[in-house]
Each structure stands twice: as structure tokens, then as C-alpha cells.
Design a protein around this motif. Structure first.
Motif, short mmCIF file in Angstrom:
data_model
loop_
_atom_site.label_atom_id
_atom_site.label_comp_id
_atom_site.label_asym_id
_atom_site.label_seq_id
_atom_site.Cartn_x
_atom_site.Cartn_y
_atom_site.Cartn_z
N TRP A 102 0.84 -1.21 0.00
CA TRP A 102 0.00 0.00 0.00
C TRP A 102 0.87 1.25 0.00
CZ3 TRP A 102 -0.99 3.59 4.10
CH2 TRP A 102 -2.08 4.45 3.86
N CYS A 103 1.91 1.25 0.83
CA CYS A 103 2.81 2.41 0.90
C CYS A 103 3.58 2.61 -0.40
CB CYS A 103 3.79 2.26 2.06
SG CYS A 103 3.05 2.44 3.69
N ALA A 104 3.91 1.54 -1.07
CA ALA A 104 4.69 1.63 -2.31
C ALA A 104 3.84 2.05 -3.50
CB ALA A 104 5.35 0.29 -2.62
N SER A 105 2.54 1.88 -3.39
CA SER A 105 1.66 2.20 -4.52
C SER A 105 1.39 3.70 -4.58
CB SER A 105 0.34 1.44 -4.40
OG SER A 105 -0.42 1.93 -3.32
N GLU A 106 0.90 4.13 -5.73
CA GLU A 106 0.50 5.53 -5.87
C GLU A 106 -0.64 5.81 -4.91
OE1 GLU A 106 -0.67 6.36 -9.88
OE2 GLU A 106 1.11 5.38 -10.70
N ARG A 107 -0.68 7.01 -4.39
CA ARG A 107 -1.72 7.40 -3.45
C ARG A 107 -3.10 7.14 -4.06
NH1 ARG A 107 -1.38 10.64 1.27
NH2 ARG A 107 0.79 10.38 0.78
N GLY A 108 -3.92 6.41 -3.33
CA GLY A 108 -5.28 6.12 -3.78
C GLY A 108 -5.40 4.92 -4.70
N ARG A 109 -4.28 4.36 -5.12
CA ARG A 109 -4.31 3.21 -6.04
C ARG A 109 -4.90 1.98 -5.36
NH1 ARG A 109 -4.46 1.15 -10.98
NH2 ARG A 109 -3.09 -0.59 -11.28
N ILE A 110 -4.56 1.79 -4.08
CA ILE A 110 -5.12 0.69 -3.29
C ILE A 110 -6.03 1.32 -2.25
CG2 ILE A 110 -4.59 -1.17 -1.66
CD1 ILE A 110 -1.90 -1.49 -3.12
N SER A 111 -7.32 1.05 -2.37
CA SER A 111 -8.29 1.65 -1.44
C SER A 111 -8.06 1.13 -0.03
CB SER A 111 -9.72 1.31 -1.89
OG SER A 111 -9.99 -0.06 -1.65
N THR A 112 -8.54 1.87 0.94
CA THR A 112 -8.39 1.42 2.33
C THR A 112 -9.18 0.14 2.56
OG1 THR A 112 -10.14 2.94 3.00
CG2 THR A 112 -7.88 3.69 3.30
N ARG A 113 -10.28 -0.05 1.85
CA ARG A 113 -11.03 -1.30 1.98
C ARG A 113 -10.23 -2.48 1.44
NH1 ARG A 113 -17.41 -0.19 0.73
NH2 ARG A 113 -17.68 1.43 2.31
N LEU A 114 -9.57 -2.28 0.30
CA LEU A 114 -8.75 -3.34 -0.26
C LEU A 114 -7.56 -3.61 0.67
CD1 LEU A 114 -8.25 -5.36 -2.50
CD2 LEU A 114 -7.08 -3.55 -3.78
N LEU A 115 -6.97 -2.56 1.21
CA LEU A 115 -5.89 -2.74 2.18
C LEU A 115 -6.37 -3.57 3.36
CD1 LEU A 115 -3.09 -2.17 3.40
CD2 LEU A 115 -4.03 -0.02 4.29
N GLY A 116 -7.54 -3.25 3.89
CA GLY A 116 -8.11 -4.02 5.01
C GLY A 116 -8.32 -5.48 4.65
N ALA A 117 -8.80 -5.73 3.43
CA ALA A 117 -8.98 -7.12 2.98
C ALA A 117 -7.63 -7.82 2.88
CB ALA A 117 -9.70 -7.14 1.64
N GLY A 118 -6.61 -7.11 2.41
CA GLY A 118 -5.27 -7.69 2.32
C GLY A 118 -4.69 -8.02 3.67
N ILE A 119 -4.88 -7.13 4.63
CA ILE A 119 -4.39 -7.38 5.99
C ILE A 119 -5.12 -8.58 6.59
CG2 ILE A 119 -4.35 -6.46 8.35
CD1 ILE A 119 -3.75 -3.69 7.07
N ALA A 120 -6.43 -8.64 6.41
CA ALA A 120 -7.20 -9.78 6.93
C ALA A 120 -6.74 -11.08 6.27
CB ALA A 120 -8.69 -9.56 6.68
N ALA A 121 -6.51 -11.04 4.97
CA ALA A 121 -6.05 -12.25 4.25
C ALA A 121 -4.66 -12.68 4.72
CB ALA A 121 -6.05 -12.00 2.75
N ALA A 122 -3.82 -11.72 5.05
CA ALA A 122 -2.48 -12.04 5.52
C ALA A 122 -2.49 -12.63 6.93
CB ALA A 122 -1.59 -10.79 5.49
N MET A 123 -3.49 -12.29 7.72
CA MET A 123 -3.58 -12.80 9.09
C MET A 123 -4.42 -14.07 9.20
SD MET A 123 -4.18 -9.29 11.15
CE MET A 123 -2.93 -8.06 11.40
#
Length: 181
Positions: free
Chosen positions: A15-36
Motif C-alpha cells: 500500500w505504501c509503495a503504490s500511488e496514493r489512492g491506487r489501493i483503497s483502504t477497503r482493499l488494504l483491510g482485505a489484504g491485511i485480513a487475508a495475511a492474518m
């Protein structure tokens, strides 16, 4: 296993490496949940499933096939995640797969069943620098502190440096590609 906090490092770094707004906060949340999510298999201990069983800790939930499940869910829910189909699928799959790959880098346990159901072989990476995390209350101990320091050194710091390096080589947003006047 790395601590549950460190499993969030990969989605956060992407998320930090991507362009601002490229990865939505909802998608980030889904990614964090999937990683855990794979560590929900610690319930196997409470259910008295023997360690080394395909459905114990670091078993089927740490497989390539399992990583496809949250990715498929993200594909179906891509609109709610404010993402395109391919982006939702790829991001969540990468985040889910990062979990067993990080676990394979730890100094303890039985390894991960990455190729389940095709193979029950427990795998470790050839290099295992991350201290295995203690469970539950033992996390708040001297050994838990050593684990956190190990995770900072071998996961968070390299990811932070990779993000900084990536951001430095990217052209500024809106740059025309011309040399300054």
C-alpha cells in the motif's frame, strides 16, 4: 510464525509503495485480513488436533490453495473493495500467500504445508532468520521481545527500505518526463 502484527507488514508495504489512492483502504483491510487469516488455525490446539495433521497449525490454511480462497472472495467483492477485479484478486492473493512464506522463514515449528492437498510435506525456507513467535501470554515476555526485534530486523526494516527505494525511483506524480527548466 511471525507475530500477527508482522503478517500485516506485506499488505502495508504494498500500500505504501503504490500511488496514493491506487489501493483503497477497503482493499488494504482485505489484504491485511487475508495475511492474518491463516493463523486462525491455532484453534486446532483447542480442538486437540494433533500437531503435524493437515488441519493443525501451519497445515492446510498455510497452503497455496488456501491463499486462493480470500483472493476469490476479493474477486467477487471487488466493487465493495473499491478495486478492479484483477487488482482485488492479485493484491489479496499476494497478501494471503505472504503468510506461509513468512512462516517458512521462521526458526521453529514444523514448517508449512504449502502444496496441500497435493503434498503433506512440511517446508521451510533454506534460510530461517525470523525468530518463531511464542503463543498467547508468552508473547509478552523476554522471548516475545526477541521475536519483535527479529521481525523488525528481518521483515519490517527490509520492507521499509524496499518501499523507500521504490518510491525514490518513481517519477513524481504529474511529471511530464521533461528535465526542469
Amino acid at each position: 510464525m511471525p507475530s500477527v502484527f508482522t503478517h500485516a507488514a506485506v499488505p502495508l508495504a504494498l500500500w505504501c509503495a503504490s500511488e496514493r489512492g491506487r489501493i483503497s483502504t477497503r482493499l488494504l483491510g482485505a489484504g491485511i485480513a487475508a495475511a492474518m487469516l491463516p493463523d486462525a488455525d491455532v484453534l486446532a490446539f483447542a480442538l486437540h488436533i494433533p500437531y503435524a495433521d493437515a488441519f493443525d497449525h501451519r497445515g492446510a490454511s498455510h497452503s497455496l490453495l488456501f491463499a486462493c480462497l480470500p483472493a476469490a472472495s476479493a474477486l467477487l467483492l471487488h466493487r465493495q473493495l473499491h478495486a478492479g477485479r484483477r487488482q482485488a484478486l492479485a493484491f489479496v492473493f499476494a497478501c494471503a500467500l505472504s503468510h506461509p512464506l513468512l512462516d517458512a522463514l521462521t526458526s521453529g515449528g514444523l514448517g508449512v504445508v504449502l502444496w496441500w492437498p497435493w503434498s503433506d510435506a512440511r517446508l521451510f525456507a533454506p534460510w530461517r532468520p525470523i525468530r518463531v513467535s511464542p503463543f498467547a501470554n508468552a508473547f509478552f515476555s523476554a522471548r516475545g521481545l526477541q521475536t519483535v526485534l527479529s521481525e523488525l530486523r528481518w521483515v519490517w526494516l527490509p520492507l521499509a527500505l524496499a518501499v523507500l527505494g521504490w518510491r525514490m525511483i518513481q517519477s513524481p506524480a504529474g511529471a511530464s518526463g521533461r528535465a526542469p527548466d
